[in-house]
Design a protein around this motif. Structure first.
Motif, PDB file in Angstrom:
ATOM      1  N   ILE A   9       9.579   4.073  11.853  1.00  0.00           N
ATOM      2  CA  ILE A   9       9.008   3.419  12.829  1.00  0.00           C
ATOM      3  C   ILE A   9       7.383   3.983  12.881  1.00  0.00           C
ATOM      4  O   ILE A   9       7.066   4.955  12.231  1.00  0.00           O
ATOM      5  CB  ILE A   9       9.763   3.327  14.268  1.00  0.00           C
ATOM      6  N   ILE A  10       6.571   3.347  13.871  1.00  0.00           N
ATOM      7  CA  ILE A  10       5.457   3.894  14.200  1.00  0.00           C
ATOM      8  C   ILE A  10       5.397   4.563  15.368  1.00  0.00           C
ATOM      9  O   ILE A  10       6.124   3.898  16.510  1.00  0.00           O
ATOM     10  CB  ILE A  10       4.343   2.849  14.283  1.00  0.00           C
ATOM     11  N   ILE A  11       4.881   5.805  15.681  1.00  0.00           N
ATOM     12  CA  ILE A  11       4.938   6.542  16.956  1.00  0.00           C
ATOM     13  C   ILE A  11       3.312   6.604  17.474  1.00  0.00           C
ATOM     14  O   ILE A  11       2.767   7.247  16.636  1.00  0.00           O
ATOM     15  CB  ILE A  11       5.512   7.986  16.824  1.00  0.00           C
ATOM     16  N   TYR A  34       7.388  12.368   8.657  1.00  0.00           N
ATOM     17  CA  TYR A  34       6.523  11.298   8.889  1.00  0.00           C
ATOM     18  C   TYR A  34       5.048  11.794   8.722  1.00  0.00           C
ATOM     19  O   TYR A  34       4.739  13.134   8.506  1.00  0.00           O
ATOM     20  CB  TYR A  34       6.468  10.527  10.306  1.00  0.00           C
ATOM     21  N   ILE A  35       3.913  10.734   8.273  1.00  0.00           N
ATOM     22  CA  ILE A  35       2.860  11.238   8.231  1.00  0.00           C
ATOM     23  C   ILE A  35       1.888  11.463   9.657  1.00  0.00           C
ATOM     24  O   ILE A  35       2.200  10.160  10.306  1.00  0.00           O
ATOM     25  CB  ILE A  35       1.934  10.280   7.238  1.00  0.00           C
ATOM     26  N   PHE A  36       1.373  12.575   9.752  1.00  0.00           N
ATOM     27  CA  PHE A  36       0.594  12.762  10.953  1.00  0.00           C
ATOM     28  C   PHE A  36      -0.975  12.269  10.789  1.00  0.00           C
ATOM     29  O   PHE A  36      -1.621  12.667   9.832  1.00  0.00           O
ATOM     30  CB  PHE A  36       0.671  14.061  11.392  1.00  0.00           C
ATOM     31  N   ILE A  37      -1.265  11.464  11.747  1.00  0.00           N
ATOM     32  CA  ILE A  37      -2.907  10.944  11.470  1.00  0.00           C
ATOM     33  C   ILE A  37      -3.470  11.067  12.997  1.00  0.00           C
ATOM     34  O   ILE A  37      -3.049  10.691  13.934  1.00  0.00           O
ATOM     35  CB  ILE A  37      -2.876   9.603  11.228  1.00  0.00           C
ATOM     36  N   ASP A  38      -4.306  12.201  12.712  1.00  0.00           N
ATOM     37  CA  ASP A  38      -5.278  12.526  13.978  1.00  0.00           C
ATOM     38  C   ASP A  38      -6.623  11.670  13.758  1.00  0.00           C
ATOM     39  O   ASP A  38      -7.607  11.639  13.099  1.00  0.00           O
ATOM     40  CB  ASP A  38      -5.680  13.931  13.802  1.00  0.00           C
ATOM     41  N   ARG A 130       0.384   0.875   7.636  1.00  0.00           N
ATOM     42  CA  ARG A 130       1.135  -0.315   7.460  1.00  0.00           C
ATOM     43  C   ARG A 130       2.637  -0.348   6.906  1.00  0.00           C
ATOM     44  O   ARG A 130       3.497  -1.224   7.256  1.00  0.00           O
ATOM     45  CB  ARG A 130       0.044  -0.916   6.154  1.00  0.00           C
ATOM     46  N   ARG A 131       2.919   0.740   6.293  1.00  0.00           N
ATOM     47  CA  ARG A 131       4.174   0.981   5.944  1.00  0.00           C
ATOM     48  C   ARG A 131       5.055   1.869   6.707  1.00  0.00           C
ATOM     49  O   ARG A 131       5.983   2.300   6.358  1.00  0.00           O
ATOM     50  CB  ARG A 131       4.168   1.692   4.401  1.00  0.00           C
ATOM     51  N   ARG A 132       4.608   1.996   7.869  1.00  0.00           N
ATOM     52  CA  ARG A 132       5.103   2.816   8.954  1.00  0.00           C
ATOM     53  C   ARG A 132       5.545   4.182   8.634  1.00  0.00           C
ATOM     54  O   ARG A 132       4.839   4.665   7.625  1.00  0.00           O
ATOM     55  CB  ARG A 132       6.654   2.317   9.453  1.00  0.00           C
ATOM     56  N   GLY A 133       6.471   4.932   9.252  1.00  0.00           N
ATOM     57  CA  GLY A 133       6.520   6.315   9.166  1.00  0.00           C
ATOM     58  C   GLY A 133       5.188   7.202   9.411  1.00  0.00           C
ATOM     59  O   GLY A 133       5.113   8.016   8.791  1.00  0.00           O
ATOM     60  N   VAL A 134       4.416   6.659  10.662  1.00  0.00           N
ATOM     61  CA  VAL A 134       3.304   7.577  11.005  1.00  0.00           C
ATOM     62  C   VAL A 134       3.642   8.100  12.372  1.00  0.00           C
ATOM     63  O   VAL A 134       4.039   7.256  13.326  1.00  0.00           O
ATOM     64  CB  VAL A 134       2.147   7.041  10.582  1.00  0.00           C
TER      65      VAL A 134
END
Ligand code: DC
Length: 235
Positions: A9-11, A34-38, A130-134
């Motif tokens: 999902i997207i958090i 998940y991938i963390f994006i700041d 786009r591929r979720r998991g972030v």
């Protein structure tokens, strides 16, 4: 889409400055794989480039010059196992340390209020998720970037508590600041974030509030895992 991806999902994590959003988001991403994006780092990277290329002089932001530079700025992230998070690169150059300087901090809110800057960075952020998991942290993630995020968290903490945390951090680094000055700055940034014309900070209607004024990192993780399970169970 693979079965694993279809479960991801997207958090979206939004909220006031200095309430530990990045620490919280990074811990969640590590826990879930998940991938963390700041996203704040991205606004800081554009600001740094503008400073380096003459679009900001003596603290004055030349908005048209910033917009002209936009086309030549390529922002990328590369995972750094030592930090357990991704470092940001601008046109291939590591920018992680330089985006956190006081010079950048002083100009970033003006740069992030430029509509063309927001359009470019929001489009990049949407592509990255786009591929979720972030797990993405910022000010407008649940409202503008991913209004369809499955889990939206709005983080807040008492301004006095946030000022105290920031004060302790700066004193540990050897900065001679006063608590009163920091508290004024925290309140002023809250006001600026909430009152800007483009994408002001506001709580999405479907966001859940996390007030961590009196919570430890472990208590926040326990709280999060309960909410995460609830979202997954409802899918
Ligand atoms: O989270 P931070 O302090 O590193 O953010 C830097 C600046 O960027 C801050 O002034 C708010 C702005 N910002 C924004 O406008 N939208 C985002 N999604 C993230 C940050």
């Amino acid at each position: 889409m693979s079965d694993t991806n279809s479960k991801k999902i997207i958090i979206a994590i939004d909220g006031f400055s200095s309430c530990g959003k990045s620490t919280f988001a990074k811990a969640i991403a590590a826990r879930l794989g998940y991938i963390f994006i700041d996203t704040g780092a991205m606004y800081r990277a554009v600001t740094l480039y503008a400073l380096d290329h003459g679009a900001i002089r003596s603290g004055i932001v030349d908005e048209e010059a910033v917009v002209r530079l936009l086309g030549e700025i390529a922002i990328t992230f590369r995972f750094n196992p030592e930090r357990g998070a991704s470092d940001i690169y601008v046109n291939g150059d590591l920018a992680e340390g330089r985006i956190r300087t006081i010079e950048v901090s002083n100009c970033v809110s003006r740069v992030s209020a430029i509509p063309e800057v927001r359009r470019k960075l929001v489009a990049m952020q949407q592509e990255m998720g786009r591929r979720r998991g972030v797990v993405m942290d910022g000010r407008d993630i649940g409202t503008v970037v991913f209004p369809d995020a499955e889990l939206k968290i709005f983080m807040t903490a008492d301004p006095a508590v946030r000022a105290r945390r920031r004060y302790d951090e700066l004193r540990a680094k050897g900065d001679a600041v006063s608590l009163e000055e920091i508290e004024r700055n925290v309140r002023e940034r809250d006001r600026a974030d909430m009152s800007r014309a483009v994408s002001p900070l506001r709580q999405a209607e479907d966001a859940i509030v996390l007030d961590n004024s009196h919570m430890s990192v472990e208590e926040q993780m326990t709280w999060f895992l309960r909410e995460y399970e609830r979202v997954l169970a409802a899918r």
